[in-house]
Scaffold this active site. Structure first.
Site, PDB file in Angstrom:
ATOM      1  N   ARG A 102      -0.390  -1.724   4.049  1.00 59.98           N
ATOM      2  CA  ARG A 102      -1.667  -1.275   4.592  1.00 59.98           C
ATOM      3  C   ARG A 102      -2.800  -2.060   3.969  1.00 59.98           C
ATOM      4  O   ARG A 102      -2.909  -2.135   2.743  1.00 59.98           O
ATOM      5  CB  ARG A 102      -1.853   0.223   4.312  1.00 59.98           C
ATOM      6  CG  ARG A 102      -3.137   0.797   4.904  1.00 59.98           C
ATOM      7  CD  ARG A 102      -3.189   2.296   4.667  1.00 59.98           C
ATOM      8  NE  ARG A 102      -4.138   2.643   3.638  1.00 59.98           N
ATOM      9  CZ  ARG A 102      -4.941   3.694   3.686  1.00 59.98           C
ATOM     10  NH1 ARG A 102      -4.898   4.520   4.710  1.00 59.98           N
ATOM     11  NH2 ARG A 102      -5.778   3.948   2.702  1.00 59.98           N
ATOM     12  N   THR A 106      -9.338  -2.536   5.954  1.00 59.25           N
ATOM     13  CA  THR A 106      -9.368  -2.272   7.398  1.00 59.25           C
ATOM     14  C   THR A 106      -8.493  -1.093   7.802  1.00 59.25           C
ATOM     15  O   THR A 106      -8.622  -0.577   8.907  1.00 59.25           O
ATOM     16  CB  THR A 106      -8.886  -3.511   8.167  1.00 59.25           C
ATOM     17  OG1 THR A 106      -7.483  -3.740   7.881  1.00 59.25           O
ATOM     18  CG2 THR A 106      -9.680  -4.741   7.771  1.00 59.25           C
ATOM     19  N   ASP A 198      -0.602   9.550  -1.345  1.00 65.55           N
ATOM     20  CA  ASP A 198       0.115   8.339  -0.955  1.00 65.55           C
ATOM     21  C   ASP A 198       1.604   8.561  -1.203  1.00 65.55           C
ATOM     22  O   ASP A 198       2.054   8.632  -2.351  1.00 65.55           O
ATOM     23  CB  ASP A 198      -0.398   7.146  -1.773  1.00 65.55           C
ATOM     24  CG  ASP A 198       0.196   5.827  -1.325  1.00 65.55           C
ATOM     25  OD1 ASP A 198       1.436   5.703  -1.318  1.00 65.55           O
ATOM     26  OD2 ASP A 198      -0.584   4.914  -0.979  1.00 65.55           O
ATOM     27  N   ASP A 201       3.400   5.921  -3.435  1.00 67.12           N
ATOM     28  CA  ASP A 201       3.060   6.057  -4.855  1.00 67.12           C
ATOM     29  C   ASP A 201       3.752   7.259  -5.473  1.00 67.12           C
ATOM     30  O   ASP A 201       4.213   7.205  -6.627  1.00 67.12           O
ATOM     31  CB  ASP A 201       1.552   6.192  -5.033  1.00 67.12           C
ATOM     32  CG  ASP A 201       0.810   4.873  -4.816  1.00 67.12           C
ATOM     33  OD1 ASP A 201       1.475   3.848  -4.569  1.00 67.12           O
ATOM     34  OD2 ASP A 201      -0.434   4.882  -4.881  1.00 67.12           O
TER      35      ASP A 201
END
Length: 211
Positions: A102, A106, A198, A201
Site C-alpha cells: 500500500r 495515495t 494494520d 503489523d
C-alpha cells in the site's frame, strides 16, 4: 453481489480478540487462525461435491468429497495469515499468491508479485485478505484473476469497510463476499474504523520497508 456476514458467537468472540489493542501478535494470530477457518468453512457451503461408496468397519456408506477444491489466493502480506486456516479446512487446495503493498500517501495498491496458474477458467478461487478497506487492493487482485479466466471468485475478509463493500459491488458485481463484520467508516489514513488496526503489523510486526 452476494454478500454474507457470518453472524456466530464464536466468530464474534475471535473477532473481538483481533480488535482488542491489548492482544499481542501471538493472540492475534491465534484468533485469526480460528476465525479464518470458520470463514473458509462458511465459504465452502456452495462448492460442488461428488459422491462415492465408502466402506466403514461394518458396512457401506455414501462418501462425499469436493469435486474441485478451490485455489486459495492470499493477498500478501496480511493474507498469508489465512493460508494455514484455509488448508486446515481444505487440505487438498492449491495456493496462489498476489503481492500488493500500500502506498501510504495515495492509499493505492502497488503490485510486486503474481504467482498464479495461467488458466483459472472453471476453477473456484478463494481470494483471502483480512481487511477490505478502500477496495483498491481487492479489485486489483480480482482483475488479475479474471485476466486469467477466473469466473468463480469468493472474497473472504475478516473485516470490511462499508465504503470498500460499495466499491467492490460497483466494480465486481459477479464476485461473492464473505466477511465477519462490515464496519461503518475509514479514517484519513484509509484504515477501517473501528477495524482492528494494520493486520499485517499485528500478525508479523511493523514493516521496515515503505513505498
Amino acid at each position: 453481489m452476494d454478500i454474507t456476514v457470518v453472524d456466530h458467537p464464536l466468530a464474534a468472540s475471535r473477532l473481538t480478540i483481533m480488535r482488542d489493542e491489548r492482544s499481542n501478535n501471538s493472540a492475534f494470530r491465534a484468533a485469526l487462525a480460528d476465525l479464518g477457518a470458520m470463514l473458509i468453512y462458511e465459504a465452502s457451503r456452495g462448492l460442488e461435491v461428488e459422491h462415492f461408496s465408502c466402506s466403514t468397519p461394518v458396512g457401506q456408506a455414501d462418501g462425499v468429497r469436493l469435486a474441485q477444491p478451490p485455489i486459495i489466493v492470499p493477498i500478501i502480506r496480511a493474507g498469508l495469515g489465512m493460508i494455514d486456516p484455509a488448508l486446515s479446512m481444505i487440505p487438498d487446495a492449491q495456493v496462489g499468491f498476489i503481492g500488493l503493498a500500500r502506498d501510504e500517501e495515495t492509499h493505492e495498491p502497488v503490485p510486486y508479485l503474481e504467482a498464479l496458474p495461467e488458466d483459472l477458467s472453471g476453477q473456484p478461487v478463494f481470494l483471502v485478505d483480512p481487511m477490505l478497506a478502500t477496495g483498491g487492493s481487492l479489485i486489483h487482485a480480482i482483475d488479475l484473476l479474471t485476466g486469467r479466466g477466473a469466473d468463480d471468485i469468493t472474497c473472504i475478509c475478516i473485516v470490511s469497510a462499508q465504503a470498500g463493500v460499495d466499491k467492490l459491488e460497483a466494480h465486481c458485481p459477479d464476485v461473492r463476499l464473505l466477511t465477519a463484520a462490515i464496519d461503518p467508516g475509514l479514517n484519513s489514513d484509509a484504515y477501517i474504523v473501528p477495524g482492528l488496526g494494520d493486520a499485517g503489523d499485528r500478525l508479523y510486526g511493523p514493516r521496515n520497508i515503505h513505498l
